[in-house]
Design an enzyme around this catalytic site. Structure first.
Site, short mmCIF file in Angstrom:
data_model
loop_
_atom_site.label_atom_id
_atom_site.label_comp_id
_atom_site.label_asym_id
_atom_site.label_seq_id
_atom_site.Cartn_x
_atom_site.Cartn_y
_atom_site.Cartn_z
N GLU A 110 -17.13 3.42 59.51
CA GLU A 110 -15.90 4.16 60.26
C GLU A 110 -15.35 5.17 58.84
O GLU A 110 -15.07 6.27 59.03
CB GLU A 110 -14.89 3.56 60.59
CG GLU A 110 -15.26 2.93 61.93
CD GLU A 110 -16.20 1.63 62.06
OE1 GLU A 110 -16.13 0.94 62.92
OE2 GLU A 110 -16.57 0.98 60.62
N GLY A 143 -18.69 -0.11 66.12
CA GLY A 143 -18.34 -0.85 67.53
C GLY A 143 -19.42 -1.85 67.67
O GLY A 143 -19.13 -2.95 68.25
N GLU A 157 -19.09 -4.51 65.66
CA GLU A 157 -17.57 -5.42 65.99
C GLU A 157 -18.12 -6.45 67.22
O GLU A 157 -17.61 -7.42 67.42
CB GLU A 157 -16.48 -4.40 66.23
CG GLU A 157 -15.99 -3.93 64.97
CD GLU A 157 -15.49 -2.63 65.13
OE1 GLU A 157 -13.95 -2.51 64.66
OE2 GLU A 157 -15.74 -1.73 66.02
N ALA A 193 -19.33 3.22 68.35
CA ALA A 193 -18.66 3.85 69.48
C ALA A 193 -19.09 5.42 69.74
O ALA A 193 -20.08 6.06 68.92
CB ALA A 193 -17.13 3.92 69.18
#
Length: 260
Positions: free
Chosen positions: A135, A112, A115, A67
């Site tokens: 993260e 992300g 994911e 992200a």
């Protein structure tokens, strides 16, 4: 439709969706999440003749390197919850899309990006691909479904280790663990992805959609996957595709499915 951070190319019934923020290693900022929602909610469903989708990243270094952390600075608990929910909603749209969505993972698929790849139905990785949920290094946890989907692919024990340490997997390790379907040289990535989807395109579209929804039902706490399969099976037996497939089998010829 026009996009700032996505590029879309159509090739023989396959939509190739490229996340195009190469200078930022294709990091998922708010605009990109918004465009992914628009693509899967409005654009892709309304394109005639499309049988499948490939998601990949621009350039050789990254599929999606995570992200865009700059956008996280200053978040409070409520804004963080909303950001996570938006991402989960979009990735759920990908996971439940009725046509095959394949992640062609080139380079880093972290945070992300990992994911996003896990939300796709299939994953093909280049030999230089790297996967991870780092993260915890930032003092946060995955927010776009990573704690849930990683367990489904690699099991609770290994998922717990990867989530707690933030360690990365190389492509071969990811393949051994079941996170990746195939590993190929970088120059063969899109060709391998296309060949898989071209094979699936010869199958009955209603049946393909039924497989996707039934497999997804297994992981839904509020749904009986076996019951879902029964209903999906019943739906397929009443289609023109089934009549064509059965007739083609008896006549020993290739079926000509219409998706009806």
């Amino acid at each position: 439709m026009s996009y700032q951070n996505l590029s879309v190319q159509e090739e023989n019934g396959i939509l190739i969706l490229t996340i195009s923020r190469e200078k930022a290693l294709n990091a998922l900022n708010g605009q990109t999440i918004l465009e992914l929602r628009q693509f899967f909610a409005e654009d892709a469903p309304n394109r005639d003749g499309i049988r499948s989708i490939i998601i990949t990243g621009a350039g050789p270094k990254a599929f999606v390197a995570g992200a865009d952390i700059k956008e996280f600075v200053g978040l409070d608990a409520e804004n963080g919850r909303q950001l996570s929910q938006r991402g989960q909603d979009v990735f759920r749209m990908i996971e439940t899309f009725p046509k095959p969505v394949l992640a062609a993972v080139n380079g880093f698929a972290l945070g992300g990006g990992c994911e996003l790849a896990m939300a796709c139905h299939l994953r093909v990785a280049s030999e230089n691909a790297r996967f991870g949920q780092p993260e915890v290094n930032l003092g946060i946890i995955p927010g776009y479904g990573g704690t849930q989907r990683l367990i489904q692919y690699v099991g609770k024990g290994k998922a717990m280790e990867l989530l707690l340490t933030g360690d990365m997997l190389d492509a071969r390790e990811a393949h051994t663990l079941g996170l990746v379907n195939h590993v190929v040289p970088a120059g063969e990535l899109l060709d391998k992805a296309k060949s898989i989807l071209q094979k699936i395109a010869t199958k009955g579209p209603v049946a393909v959609a039924g497989v996707i929804s039934s497999v997804n039902a297994y992981f839904q706490y509020n749904e009986d996957g076996f019951d879902h399969e029964v209903r999906a099976f019943g739906k397929t037996t009443g289609t023109e595709d089934f009549k064509e497939g059965a007739t083609a089998f008896i006549e020993k010829r290739q079926a000509n499915f219409t998706g009806k």
